[in-house]
Structure formats: C-alpha cells, structure tokens
Design a protein around this motif. Structure first.
Motif, short mmCIF file in Angstrom:
data_model
loop_
_atom_site.label_atom_id
_atom_site.label_comp_id
_atom_site.label_asym_id
_atom_site.label_seq_id
_atom_site.Cartn_x
_atom_site.Cartn_y
_atom_site.Cartn_z
N ALA A 266 0.85 -1.20 0.00
CA ALA A 266 0.00 0.00 0.00
C ALA A 266 0.88 1.25 0.00
O ALA A 266 1.71 1.42 0.89
N ALA A 267 0.68 2.09 -1.00
CA ALA A 267 1.43 3.35 -1.09
C ALA A 267 0.64 4.31 -1.95
O ALA A 267 -0.11 3.89 -2.83
N THR A 268 0.81 5.60 -1.72
CA THR A 268 0.12 6.60 -2.55
C THR A 268 0.87 6.70 -3.89
O THR A 268 1.94 6.11 -4.05
N LEU A 269 0.33 7.50 -4.82
CA LEU A 269 0.91 7.56 -6.17
C LEU A 269 2.38 7.97 -6.18
O LEU A 269 3.15 7.53 -7.01
N ASP A 270 2.79 8.79 -5.19
CA ASP A 270 4.21 9.23 -5.16
C ASP A 270 5.09 8.24 -4.40
O ASP A 270 6.26 8.52 -4.14
N THR A 492 -4.32 15.82 16.41
CA THR A 492 -3.70 14.67 17.10
C THR A 492 -2.69 13.98 16.18
O THR A 492 -1.57 13.67 16.59
N ILE A 493 -3.11 13.75 14.93
CA ILE A 493 -2.21 13.08 13.98
C ILE A 493 -0.95 13.93 13.78
O ILE A 493 0.18 13.42 13.83
N GLN A 494 -1.16 15.23 13.59
CA GLN A 494 0.00 16.10 13.30
C GLN A 494 0.93 16.22 14.50
O GLN A 494 2.16 16.20 14.35
N PRO A 502 4.67 6.86 16.76
CA PRO A 502 3.77 6.15 15.83
C PRO A 502 2.32 6.27 16.29
O PRO A 502 2.02 6.10 17.47
N LEU A 503 1.44 6.59 15.33
CA LEU A 503 0.01 6.71 15.67
C LEU A 503 -0.83 6.07 14.57
O LEU A 503 -0.57 6.27 13.38
N ALA A 504 -1.82 5.27 14.98
CA ALA A 504 -2.76 4.67 14.03
C ALA A 504 -4.15 5.20 14.34
O ALA A 504 -4.40 5.70 15.43
N VAL A 505 -5.05 5.08 13.36
CA VAL A 505 -6.48 5.29 13.67
C VAL A 505 -7.13 3.92 13.60
O VAL A 505 -6.96 3.20 12.60
N PHE A 522 -4.38 14.55 6.42
CA PHE A 522 -4.04 14.97 7.80
C PHE A 522 -2.65 14.45 8.18
O PHE A 522 -2.10 14.84 9.19
N GLY A 523 -2.14 13.47 7.42
CA GLY A 523 -0.81 12.93 7.72
C GLY A 523 -0.84 11.50 8.26
O GLY A 523 0.20 10.96 8.64
N LEU A 524 -2.02 10.88 8.28
CA LEU A 524 -2.11 9.52 8.81
C LEU A 524 -1.43 8.52 7.88
O LEU A 524 -1.65 8.55 6.66
N ARG A 525 -0.63 7.61 8.45
CA ARG A 525 0.04 6.60 7.63
C ARG A 525 -0.21 5.19 8.15
O ARG A 525 0.41 4.24 7.69
#
Ligand code: PEP
Ligand code: MG
Length: 574
Positions: A266-270, A492-494, A502-505, A522-525
């Motif tokens: 899983a990765a974004t286009l970049d 919170t994410i930022q 490390p933070l997950a939702v 928001f920066g969630l990974r």
C-alpha cells in the motif's frame, strides 16, 4: 404492489430473493381455561415443548459449521441456561395450576413479567438480554403450537431466501449459515445487538429496524435487500430489478478484482508507504485478516473473550487465545487492547451499577479498579509475547497516573513471571488509546510515557459531541465530519507525527472509504479496520495523489461550514 421500506444497515451488499416469513408465535397466542382434571396433561404438554426446544439446541450445537465465530456456541449456551431457569421452566407450570389457563398463555404472562424487570435495568448490555428471553419463549411457543413454519415447498430449494422476521435469535443465525440464506431483515433490533454482530460476521446483507416488514410482506414475494443504502424493495418492477441485478454483479466483480491487491504494497501515487492493519474481536477472525493481506492486527478487542459467559477466562485460557493469534500472524505485529469493558460491554454478573456507564468505570478505569483481573491479563499477554510480535494497548486514557499505574502493574506481572521462570518479550511495546478529547488535547502527556498511540475515533466522536454511540435516539447527531471532530483528529495526527510517535487510527473512520484521503491529508500513515474493508481502502490509497489531497484537506480544516466540508470531501474523492 411495489414499495420500499427503510431500516438500519447491519451488513452491506445487495441480495435479491424471495421472502420467507419467520412466524412470531407470541403474537398468535390465545387464552383459554383448562378443566381441573386436564391441568396435569396441560403441564405435561408444556414439558414436552420445553424438551423439544432442549433437543433443538442440542441439534444446533452439534451442527455448528466449522469456522463459525465462538460467539455462536456461547449464545446457544445462554439460551439453554434461560430455558432451564426455573423462572421459565417452573413458574409457567405453577401458573397453569393456579389459574387453570393454557400453557401458552401462562408462558407469555411469565415472559411479560420478566421483560418488565429487564426494562428497568440501567445497564444497556443486560437490558439487551431481554431479547434472549423473548427468543427462547418464542421457541417454546412454536413447539407448543406446532407452528414451525418451513419455507413453502416451491421455495425450499432456493439458495437466496430472504428471512423476514419480527426479531431473530442468534441461534437462528447458525441455520442461516447451513441453509445459505441470502439475507435477513427484522422489524426490531439495534445495529449493536448480538444478532446484528453475528450477521456482520457471516457477511450476508441484513437490515434491522424496518418496523412493519413482517406484516407488510407476503411469503414468497420477490424482495431486494440493499444493505448499502439501508432499504428493502418489495415486489420491484422489472426496471428496478434489472438495475439491482446489474449493481449486484458489479459489486461482485469489484470484490473479485480487489482480491488481486492482496499482496500489493500500500502506497500513494508518489510512493509514500501506508500501513493497513486489521481489527479483530476473536482469534477466529484471523482467517479473514490473512485473506485480506493485512500487515498486522491493529486492534484486538480482547473483551469479547470475556463476554457471553458466566465465568471469566483465566490466565491460561487467555494465554492460549493470544498465543494462537500471535502464531497465526507469523511475526507480523498484533496490538492487543487490554480489557475495554463497561458501558455497553458489561461483564456477566458485574455488580458495578453506574448512573452514566459511558462515563463511568470503563476500560482502563475498570482494570485499575480490578488489579488481579488486570494482572492475569497482562501475564497472559506477556506469556504469549514469546510466540510473536505483540504490543499492549491501554484503552480510554485521560490521566498520566493511569499510564503510570498500568506500567507498574505490567512490571509486577513481569516479576511474577520471572518468579515462575516463564519467558516473555521483556521490551514489549506499550501504547495508549486516544479516545477522550482531553487526551487528544494533552497528547504530549501520553507521548512521553508510551511507545505508540491509537486514535479511537468511535469514542472520540461520542465524547466530543456528547452523543451516546449506542443510543438510537441521538444516532443522527453522531457526525465524524463535525468541524470540532476534524480539528481534533487532524491536530492529534499532526502532533504525533511531529514528535515521531507512531500513531494509528483504529476507529470506524479508518475503514470509511469516504474519509481515506482526508486522513491521508491529515498525515495519517497507519489505518486499522475490519478486514472486509481493507482491500477497498488499499485501492483508494493506491490511487491517491498526496500533494493534491493535502491542498484540499487544508481547505477542509479552514472551513467551519458542514455543507462546505462535505463538498470539499466529495471533491477529494472525485
Ligand atoms: C474506538 O473507540 O474508536 C475504538 C476503536 O474502540 P471501541 O470501538 O472498541 O470502543
Ligand atoms: Mg473505544
């Protein structure tokens, strides 16, 4: 006649089939007097019916399909206990003797008395058990009246029957699996009822809360259950039917296509990597996690091991469950959340009576109030940590001293294992759930003390908006897109990202396709969700242009107009 009924969707998907009405025997009960010399025969008739239901439970139990959730067995046990309890097996006999009335009537009178008592219980979990009593009574009534309604012969062979009922017992759900029903709808029931939870795990389209479906639909009538929109279409005209057949096959093609992404990174286009984890309730759910190709288990809600049973699982039983999950994941991380009981997840026979359970002795508060129980769970997790990559997650934190106390108890649990000479992973990571606004606003308190964080958006929304997430009456006000919720989630994410924590939702927002790009912006990974949602979310991640997403996300955060926020999110997803 063609018409549409609206309900609450329990399980998504579309199914088309013929309705099979499941009788609600309770509504058909008559009242008549019994002659004095016939009283003992009437009581014998009642006992025969109870015996028949006892046999039915035994038959269901011995036919539980392999791989069924463990809850099935546990729920049948609960129903069996209700059946054998003297309030249901003896009191109706006394009533037949005293009032010389028919057994059906005596049973219904006694049930109404019991149900009234349940209604006055504050605890929503215990209150829900009322439905279990009603379902058992319904079974005995059917046995007394001989009204088990099999599908009409012309329908009996159909694989896609849609069960239409006033209410359904969890035990009936097992028969769904064996008979390959296509879906079900009920007049009553909430989306958090046991029946709903089991339906979700079976993955068949289902709706609850249709109010009058049982009376408005005829046996054998053609119906469409649309679990995506939460509607049921009765006797559809050919154009609508055609449209739904098309949509159904499209959904199936999409589902099959998504399977190809199972091993794709899983990765974004970049090329920015995104971690996709799965949420589970029971060790059996691991099969789905592996099928979805999840990178790990981001949330194991361990409290489900403690529910629907009279006794609590001891350290050994818990150890085995945690070890099985750790081994099945073969070195991939497994985040075990410590017991999150209380509120709508009360333990059997728990004596804590709370005026406001959602804000009472819940989760970590409960565990710290019951240190022996908590220590047993910590020891079980530590022991299992030798078999895989386990992490401990503490729920519902708000004060720093809760973390300190939990860490002290963890040290104590380690010491106890040292004394027993039992191995464990000494540096097992410990994280905390951020699900109370105060914790989100004071994040550094928790970042300083913990190895990782997990944002529980379900509770965060509940506590930010003051909406009880289990209360149907205010469900329409529960809104993940409220500007206050979005600000809190983004902030919170930022904050965690800036500090390198490390933070997950792991709340439902993580599995909501409409919000994937917003959270990425928001920066969630790291997302953790029900395994069935994972591949669709992965596909969305793969098609995301992060730079463009960030620009639109900033505009969402600058807006305090709910309409504008929705417009921008639609644009984000276009
Ligand atoms: C949450 O609150 O978002 C969460 C993941 O925990 P639960 O739904 O089990 O309360
Ligand atoms: Mg929660």
């Amino acid at each position: 006649m063609n018409f549409v009924l609206h309900g609450a969707s329990v399980s998504a998907g579309i199914t088309i089939g013929h309705a099979h009405l499941v009788s609600t025997a309770r509504l058909e009960v008559g009242h008549y007097a019994i002659a004095e010399d016939a009283v003992e025969d009437e009581i014998a008739r009642f006992n025969v019916a109870v015996g028949r239901v006892r046999d039915e439970f035994a038959a269901i139990e011995s036919h539980i399909p392999p791989g069924s959730p463990a809850e099935f067995g546990a729920l049948i046990n609960v129903h069996r206990m209700i059946l054998e309890d003297s309030t249901l097996s003896q009191v109706p006999q006394d009533l037949v003797r005293e009032r010389r009335c028919n057994a059906e009537w005596a049973l219904v009178q006694q049930m109404e008395r019991l149900v009234e008592q349940f209604d006055s219980i504050d605890d929503p979990y215990l209150r829900e058990r009322k439905a279990d009593v009603e379902q058992v009574v319904e079974r005995v009534l059917k046995a007394l009246m001989g009204t088990d309604t099999p599908p009409a012969p012309q329908l009996a062979e159909e694989k896609n029957l849609i069960v239409v009922a006033h209410d359904l017992a969890p035990a009936d759900m097992i028969l769904f699996k064996r008979h390959h029903f296509g879906g079900f709808v009920t007049d009553v029931g909430g989306v958090t009822s046991h029946t709903a939870i089991l339906a979700r795990s079976l993955g068949i389209p289902a709706l609850v809360g249709l109010h009058h479906a049982r009376h408005m639909i005829r046996e054998g009538e053609l119906v469409i259950v649309d679990g995506v929109q939460g509607v049921m279409i009765v006797d559809p005209d050919p154009i609508v039917l055609n449209e739904y057949q098309l949509r159904q096959s499209q959904l199936e093609i999409e589902r099959q296509k998504l399977k190809r992404l199972r091993t794709t990174r899983a990765a974004t286009l970049d090329g920015t990597p995104v971690e996709l984890f799965a949420n589970i309730e029971l060790p059996q759910d691991i099969a789905q996690v592996l099928e979805a190709g999840a990178q790990g288990v981001g949330l194991f809600r361990t409290e489900f091991l403690f529910m629907n049973r009279k006794d609590l699982p001891d350290e050994d039983e818990q150890f085995e469950a945690y070890r099985d999950v750790a081994q099945a994941m073969e070195g991939r991380p497994v985040v075990l959340r410590t017991l999150d009981v209380g509120a709508d997840k009360a333990l059997h026979g728990d004596g804590h009576v709370m005026p406001n359970p959602a804000m009472g002795l819940r989760a970590i508060r409960y565990c710290l109030a019951e240190p022996q129980m908590f220590l047993a769970q910590l020891r079980a997790i530590l022991r299992a940590s030798s078999y895989g990559e386990l992490r401990i997650l503490l729920p519902m934190l708000v004060h720093p001293h809760e973390v300190e106390q939990a860490l002290t108890l963890l040290r104590q649990a380690k010491q106890q294992l040292d004394e027993r000479g039992v191995p464990y992973a000494a540096s097992i990571p410990v994280g905390g759930m951020i699900e109370i606004p105060a914790a989100a606003l004071a994040l550094p308190i928790f970042m300083r003390r913990l190895d990782f964080l997990s944002l529980g958006t379900n509770d965060l929304i509940q506590y930010t908006l003051a909406i009880d997430r289990a209360d149907d009456a205010v469900a329409h006000l529960y809104d993940p897109l409220h500007p206050a919720v979005l600000q809190l989630v983004a902030r919170t994410i930022q904050t965690a990202n800036r500090a390198g924590t490390p933070l997950a939702v792991c709340g439902e927002m993580a599995g909501d396709l409409a919000l994937t790009r917003l959270l990425l912006g928001f920066g969630l990974r790291n997302f953790s969700m029900h395994p069935t949602q994972l591949l669709a979310i992965k596909e969305r991640v793969l098609k995301t242009d992060l730079a463009q997403t960030r620009t639109l996300t900033q505009r969402v955060l600058r807006s305090d107009d709910p309409g504008r926020i929705r417009e921008l999110i639609a644009k984000l997803n276009s």
